[in-house]
Design a protein around this motif. Structure first.
Motif: not given
Length: 494
Positions: A417-434
């Motif tokens: 299964g592929k994972v799209n951008l929506k998957f990452w966006q729905e996961g909520g903010p990740i402090k180290c990334v932001v």
């Protein structure tokens, strides 16, 4: 150079089964003969393993290939040999920085040097005794003249009063000279060797080291290749390596109690290198001195960092199962007290479990984090959805992460299964990334939609992101236009 100063990286692609260390380590010559096969097949395989091992071992501090030039002699105005006028202590230091064979030859140079080499701190490297000097990385099939090398080593150890700056014995068939090994270790212990590399050329691959190894108390660096550790019951009570700071175990065979016994007797150990174990590794770290742990080509069952206040890096690659079975195996990395841990990788989301015992309260809820980690590396199958889904959880454990390395791995089985951008966006903010991530390095980019979605998510959410480097898998692209076409979505990142 030590692995702590210059960590070695081997290719992350899986080796062919015929060359895989875990396969070859489980083969015995008797099995080959019983099957009616040519034992030379096994010899070639073992030499390929040794070739990998030689490339991983620390380089000797002296080299027979050093440049020698007498051009400077022409401009010395009075022709005086000022080097020979130096004090004995300085001349001995010069002799300690050339191969033992060259140091011995100075006895024929001039009467001034004749007595010096016997009391200089020699560097004895048995590969320097081979034709061509046994150049680093040179694959020597069949170990030319092992008996001659052994005889020379024995003669040097017997005739030289010591001390020895370093001794690297990697080209002798140890099984044929078990008596010499015991005598060598006794001699080296008496003559204060500080840097010892000891490799057993197969076969057998599980030859056990004599307990006299523990008498080498002055050792500061020790690398053992293709051995079994000494029987713990045979080691004298209280024996230890009180000065050992760097320990390397390569192509080794041991039980849990052997490894624990070894680590307990290294009170100031800073660097631990483990490459290609014959059995599963269960590593429990309780150390007030350890700074660096590296594992490669190893079947890892777990690493449990219980209490390691000085630990700065854990580096692993090519973590495999010893049986190479199809069934998935999940290893575990548990991080307890490691307040100075700065670098961790390559973690395997989907194949490894990450446990963090340090709990903090964030926004009214408990989170398990390692606040000290600034560099993280992960190896990821972007075509395996269950593996990709665990990445967010891994990243949330490192809120102060500044640099992320991602190795994209080719999926051997069918994509799940592929994972799209929506998957990452729905996961909520990740402090180290932001808030913290400044650099991202992505290796073996193949142009899949899942890879692009991940990169676009990082590019859009990273408020302090300064640099993103994408290294492409060249076999997946016919031209740079293809590369640009795959990366085009990044140009539209918000």
């Amino acid at each position: 150079s030590s692995p702590y100063q210059n960590p070695r990286r081997l290719p992350l692609s899986r080796p062919p089964a015929a060359m895989d260390p875990q396969v070859t380590l489980n083969i015995r010559r008797s099995d080959i003969l019983a099957a009616g096969e040519d034992p030379e097949t096994l010899d070639v395989g073992s030499n390929l393993l040794l070739y990998t091992l030689y490339d991983f071992l620390p380089a000797p501090p002296v080299s027979p290939a050093a440049a020698r030039s007498f051009a400077a002699a022409s401009w010395v105005p009075d022709g005086v040999d000022r080097i020979s006028c130096l004090p004995d202590t300085v001349l001995r230091e010069i002799l300690s920085r050339v191969p033992a064979k060259d140091a011995a030859r100075t006895a024929a140079l001039a009467s001034r040097w004749r007595h010096l080499w016997r009391s200089a701190a020699l560097a004895l490297v048995d590969s320097h005794l081979l034709p061509g000097g046994g150049a680093r990385g040179q694959l020597v099939i069949g170990a030319p003249s092992p008996r001659a090398v052994t005889a020379t080593v024995s003669r040097v150890l017997a005739e030289h009063r010591g001390p020895f700056r370093c001794v690297h014995l990697t080209r002798t068939t140890m099984d044929e000279h078990r008596g010499e090994i015991v005598r060598w270790l006794d001699t080296l212990a008496a003559k204060g060797v500080q840097d010892l590399v000891l490799v057993n050329r197969p076969w057998p691959i599980d030859l056990r080291l004599p307990a006299t190894l523990f008498s080498c108390a002055p050792l500061t660096r020790l690398y053992l290749g293709v051995w079994r550790l000494p029987e713990t019951a045979a080691v004298p009570r209280g024996a230890s390596f009180p000065n050992l700071r760097e320990l390397g175990l390569c192509l080794y065979s041991m039980e849990d109690r052997d490894l624990a016994f070894m680590l307990e007797r290294c009170p100031v150990l800073e660097i631990l290198v483990m490459m290609t174990s014959h059995s599963g590794v269960r590593l429990r770290l309780v150390s007030q001195s350890l700074r660096c742990v590296q594992l490669g080509f190893t079947y890892l069952e777990y690493i449990d960092v219980v209490d390691a206040p000085r630990l700065e890096r854990i580096f692993q690659w090519e973590i495999t199962s010893p049986s190479l079975c199809v069934k998935k195996h999940s290893s575990r990395i548990k991080i307890g007290r490691a307040p100075n841990l700065r670098m961790l990788g390559y973690l395997l989301p989907g194949e490894q479990e990450l446990g963090i015992t340090n709990t903090v309260i964030v926004a009214g809820s408990k989170e398990n984090i390692v606040p000290s980690v600034q560099i993280l590396a992960i190896e990821l199958h972007f075509g395996v959805r269950d593996a990709v889904k665990k990445v967010s959880g891994f990243l949330r454990g490192f809120p102060n992460l500044e640099t992320l390395h991602v190795q994209s791995v080719r999926v051997s089985e069918k994509s799940t299964g592929k994972v799209n951008l929506k998957f990452w966006q729905e996961g909520g903010p990740i402090k180290c990334v932001v808030e913290g991530m400044k650099k991202v390095f992505f290796y073996e980019f193949r142009g899949s939609k899942s890879e692009v979605a991940f990169l676009k998510f990082i590019a859009e959410r990273g408020r302090v992101l300064e640099q993103m480097v994408v290294v492409v898998a060249i076999e997946c692209f016919s031209s740079w236009d293809n590369v640009n076409a795959k990366l085009k979505p990044l140009a539209s990142a918000k």
